[in-house]
Design a protein around this motif. Sequence first.
Motif, PDB file in Angstrom:
ATOM      1  N   PRO A  78      30.896  66.760  90.986  1.00  0.00           N
ATOM      2  CA  PRO A  78      30.717  67.459  89.714  1.00  0.00           C
ATOM      3  C   PRO A  78      31.820  67.198  88.701  1.00  0.00           C
ATOM      4  CG  PRO A  78      30.176  68.917  91.528  1.00  0.00           C
ATOM      5  CD  PRO A  78      30.779  67.675  92.133  1.00  0.00           C
ATOM      6  N   HIS A  79      33.023  66.793  89.172  1.00  0.00           N
ATOM      7  CA  HIS A  79      34.108  66.508  88.238  1.00  0.00           C
ATOM      8  C   HIS A  79      33.895  65.193  87.500  1.00  0.00           C
ATOM      9  CE1 HIS A  79      36.244  69.834  90.028  1.00  0.00           C
ATOM     10  NE2 HIS A  79      36.162  69.270  91.218  1.00  0.00           N
ATOM     11  N   HIS A  80      32.942  64.389  87.937  1.00  0.00           N
ATOM     12  CA  HIS A  80      32.728  63.076  87.352  1.00  0.00           C
ATOM     13  C   HIS A  80      31.422  62.995  86.549  1.00  0.00           C
ATOM     14  CE1 HIS A  80      36.032  61.258  89.694  1.00  0.00           C
ATOM     15  NE2 HIS A  80      35.684  62.149  90.582  1.00  0.00           N
ATOM     16  N   LEU A  81      30.675  64.093  86.482  1.00  0.00           N
ATOM     17  CA  LEU A  81      29.414  64.122  85.751  1.00  0.00           C
ATOM     18  C   LEU A  81      29.471  65.199  84.688  1.00  0.00           C
ATOM     19  CD1 LEU A  81      26.825  63.813  88.675  1.00  0.00           C
ATOM     20  CD2 LEU A  81      27.611  62.002  87.141  1.00  0.00           C
ATOM     21  N   PRO A  82      28.765  65.017  83.574  1.00  0.00           N
ATOM     22  CA  PRO A  82      28.760  66.046  82.530  1.00  0.00           C
ATOM     23  C   PRO A  82      28.036  67.297  82.997  1.00  0.00           C
ATOM     24  CG  PRO A  82      27.155  64.329  82.029  1.00  0.00           C
ATOM     25  CD  PRO A  82      27.936  63.851  83.220  1.00  0.00           C
ATOM     26  N   PHE A 129      21.499  70.019  88.564  1.00  0.00           N
ATOM     27  CA  PHE A 129      22.020  69.679  87.250  1.00  0.00           C
ATOM     28  C   PHE A 129      20.921  69.791  86.197  1.00  0.00           C
ATOM     29  CE2 PHE A 129      24.927  67.434  90.027  1.00  0.00           C
ATOM     30  CZ  PHE A 129      26.152  67.496  89.379  1.00  0.00           C
ATOM     31  N   SER A 130      21.317  70.195  85.001  1.00  0.00           N
ATOM     32  CA  SER A 130      20.459  70.112  83.821  1.00  0.00           C
ATOM     33  C   SER A 130      21.164  69.198  82.834  1.00  0.00           C
ATOM     34  CB  SER A 130      20.230  71.497  83.212  1.00  0.00           C
ATOM     35  OG  SER A 130      19.391  71.419  82.082  1.00  0.00           O
ATOM     36  N   HIS A 131      20.595  68.015  82.562  1.00  0.00           N
ATOM     37  CA  HIS A 131      21.271  66.972  81.795  1.00  0.00           C
ATOM     38  C   HIS A 131      20.705  66.827  80.392  1.00  0.00           C
ATOM     39  CE1 HIS A 131      23.839  65.488  84.902  1.00  0.00           C
ATOM     40  NE2 HIS A 131      22.843  65.126  85.698  1.00  0.00           N
ATOM     41  N   HIS A 132      21.594  66.713  79.407  1.00  0.00           N
ATOM     42  CA  HIS A 132      21.226  66.257  78.077  1.00  0.00           C
ATOM     43  C   HIS A 132      21.366  64.735  78.049  1.00  0.00           C
ATOM     44  CE1 HIS A 132      21.136  70.298  76.261  1.00  0.00           C
ATOM     45  NE2 HIS A 132      22.189  70.564  77.029  1.00  0.00           N
ATOM     46  N   TRP A 151      21.731  57.832  80.192  1.00  0.00           N
ATOM     47  CA  TRP A 151      20.323  58.200  80.167  1.00  0.00           C
ATOM     48  C   TRP A 151      19.954  58.829  78.828  1.00  0.00           C
ATOM     49  CZ3 TRP A 151      23.816  60.162  83.804  1.00  0.00           C
ATOM     50  CH2 TRP A 151      24.326  61.436  83.523  1.00  0.00           C
ATOM     51  N   GLN A 152      18.672  58.726  78.517  1.00  0.00           N
ATOM     52  CA  GLN A 152      18.125  59.272  77.270  1.00  0.00           C
ATOM     53  C   GLN A 152      16.882  60.078  77.611  1.00  0.00           C
ATOM     54  OE1 GLN A 152      19.333  58.695  73.958  1.00  0.00           O
ATOM     55  NE2 GLN A 152      17.913  60.333  73.469  1.00  0.00           N
ATOM     56  N   THR A 153      16.904  61.367  77.285  1.00  0.00           N
ATOM     57  CA  THR A 153      15.725  62.179  77.549  1.00  0.00           C
ATOM     58  C   THR A 153      14.590  61.743  76.639  1.00  0.00           C
ATOM     59  OG1 THR A 153      16.467  63.873  75.972  1.00  0.00           O
ATOM     60  CG2 THR A 153      17.100  64.153  78.278  1.00  0.00           C
ATOM     61  N   CYS A 207      11.920  65.663  75.362  1.00  0.00           N
ATOM     62  CA  CYS A 207      12.486  66.943  75.797  1.00  0.00           C
ATOM     63  C   CYS A 207      13.983  66.924  75.520  1.00  0.00           C
ATOM     64  CB  CYS A 207      12.218  67.178  77.283  1.00  0.00           C
ATOM     65  SG  CYS A 207      12.774  65.818  78.341  1.00  0.00           S
ATOM     66  N   ASP A 208      14.592  68.117  75.528  1.00  0.00           N
ATOM     67  CA  ASP A 208      16.033  68.208  75.275  1.00  0.00           C
ATOM     68  C   ASP A 208      16.857  67.903  76.524  1.00  0.00           C
ATOM     69  OD1 ASP A 208      15.660  68.914  72.603  1.00  0.00           O
ATOM     70  OD2 ASP A 208      15.495  71.050  73.097  1.00  0.00           O
ATOM     71  N   THR A 209      16.333  68.297  77.687  1.00  0.00           N
ATOM     72  CA  THR A 209      17.059  68.093  78.931  1.00  0.00           C
ATOM     73  C   THR A 209      16.091  67.651  80.028  1.00  0.00           C
ATOM     74  OG1 THR A 209      16.767  70.381  79.672  1.00  0.00           O
ATOM     75  CG2 THR A 209      18.745  69.892  78.366  1.00  0.00           C
ATOM     76  N   PHE A 210      16.638  67.070  81.049  1.00  0.00           N
ATOM     77  CA  PHE A 210      15.850  66.899  82.263  1.00  0.00           C
ATOM     78  C   PHE A 210      16.678  67.388  83.441  1.00  0.00           C
ATOM     79  CE2 PHE A 210      18.368  63.118  82.448  1.00  0.00           C
ATOM     80  CZ  PHE A 210      18.299  62.599  83.728  1.00  0.00           C
ATOM     81  N   GLU A 211      15.991  67.946  84.437  1.00  0.00           N
ATOM     82  CA  GLU A 211      16.654  68.620  85.546  1.00  0.00           C
ATOM     83  C   GLU A 211      16.552  67.774  86.803  1.00  0.00           C
ATOM     84  OE1 GLU A 211      14.975  72.494  85.922  1.00  0.00           O
ATOM     85  OE2 GLU A 211      15.314  73.004  83.812  1.00  0.00           O
ATOM     86  N   VAL A 212      17.668  67.709  87.527  1.00  0.00           N
ATOM     87  CA  VAL A 212      17.698  66.911  88.754  1.00  0.00           C
ATOM     88  C   VAL A 212      18.365  67.709  89.868  1.00  0.00           C
ATOM     89  CG1 VAL A 212      17.745  64.710  87.523  1.00  0.00           C
ATOM     90  CG2 VAL A 212      19.901  65.803  88.179  1.00  0.00           C
ATOM     91  N   MET A 213      18.050  67.320  91.075  1.00  0.00           N
ATOM     92  CA  MET A 213      18.638  67.906  92.276  1.00  0.00           C
ATOM     93  C   MET A 213      19.356  66.810  93.039  1.00  0.00           C
ATOM     94  SD  MET A 213      16.544  69.578  95.470  1.00  0.00           S
ATOM     95  CE  MET A 213      17.269  69.715  97.118  1.00  0.00           C
ATOM     96  N   HIS A 214      20.624  67.048  93.374  1.00  0.00           N
ATOM     97  CA  HIS A 214      21.399  66.129  94.205  1.00  0.00           C
ATOM     98  C   HIS A 214      21.446  66.676  95.628  1.00  0.00           C
ATOM     99  CE1 HIS A 214      23.999  64.008  90.897  1.00  0.00           C
ATOM    100  NE2 HIS A 214      22.729  64.088  90.566  1.00  0.00           N
TER     101      HIS A 214
END
Length: 314
Positions: free
Chosen positions: A27-31, A51-54, A112-114, A117-124
């Motif tokens: 998590p320290h290396h990802l927005p 994560f929820s990414h812009h 990445w570019q959504t 949509c404003d965000t896309f959600e991912v699971m690690h």
Amino acid sequence: MEPPVHQPENEVLKPKGAQRITAESMPHHLPGTPQVYALLPQMQDVMVQLFSHHSTVEPILVPAVVEPLLVLVLAGTARVEERSLGGEWKAVNVQAGDFFLTNTSEPYEMRWQTMGCDTFEVMHLYLGLPLIDRAVRDLLGEHTDPVTFLEISGAQDERVNFMLDQLRFELTEERTPSLLFVHSLAQALTVHLLRRYLDPQSTTRRSNALQAYKLRRVIDAMNERLADDFRLAHLAHIADLSEYHFSRMFKRATGLSPSQYFIRLRMSRARHLLLETNRSIIDVGLEVGYSSPGHFSQVFRREVGVTPSAYRQA
């Protein structure tokens, strides 16, 4: 986390520090700040992060992680680009249900570019080495060398999708998540990955890695003496190797030096004690080999991302 610094397209981001990190440090290396579900104490070999990414236009340097990483797109669509350091960008459009499997030993870049949509959600989901080792022994035999997985980007697999979704539901929707159920899903998922996505070249590439049975002996010895000082000579003797060759073969098998792996085991034990007992932080530090509370807190924060007291409160 600070926003990424603008990087000219023709320059290559340089990794800082060690090239491979543990799942807790990712998590320290990802927005953004993820929801983290570390499953303790019965299992210390699975970690889930949501994560929820812009959109992220500037490249992000993603360190290689010791544990194999599965990423499932939960919602939204995006165009994801990846490249090895100095390589060409490879793009894939992803949507809910697509997954990535990463087992690289080198850092790489992502952006990445959504889309729509404003965000896309991912699971690690990070699968620990002990979990994989048990599945390898079950499928491939007791003396199989450590293995690696193929690199998968934006693929569909009904079984992967189903099991990851069940893991997510159990952790986020059930009032009292069952560690037994989650562990069973993780084991089944690991077996499926070994059957379908095992890299056939992994044994060849790791021919100089520490053999699986020796690796187990060494890790067992580490776990038995977490409160003692790290002794490379003792571990090398267990593996029947010189210290030099043992260190090289251990790192080739695990991605970490023996001392780094020892610290990782200490922190896993400390996390268990902090969450599952009422023992003082000083006592927890002593049990995992730190007589100085300040030193314990410093190492714990470096490896886990927060102080022992913050981890217990969370």
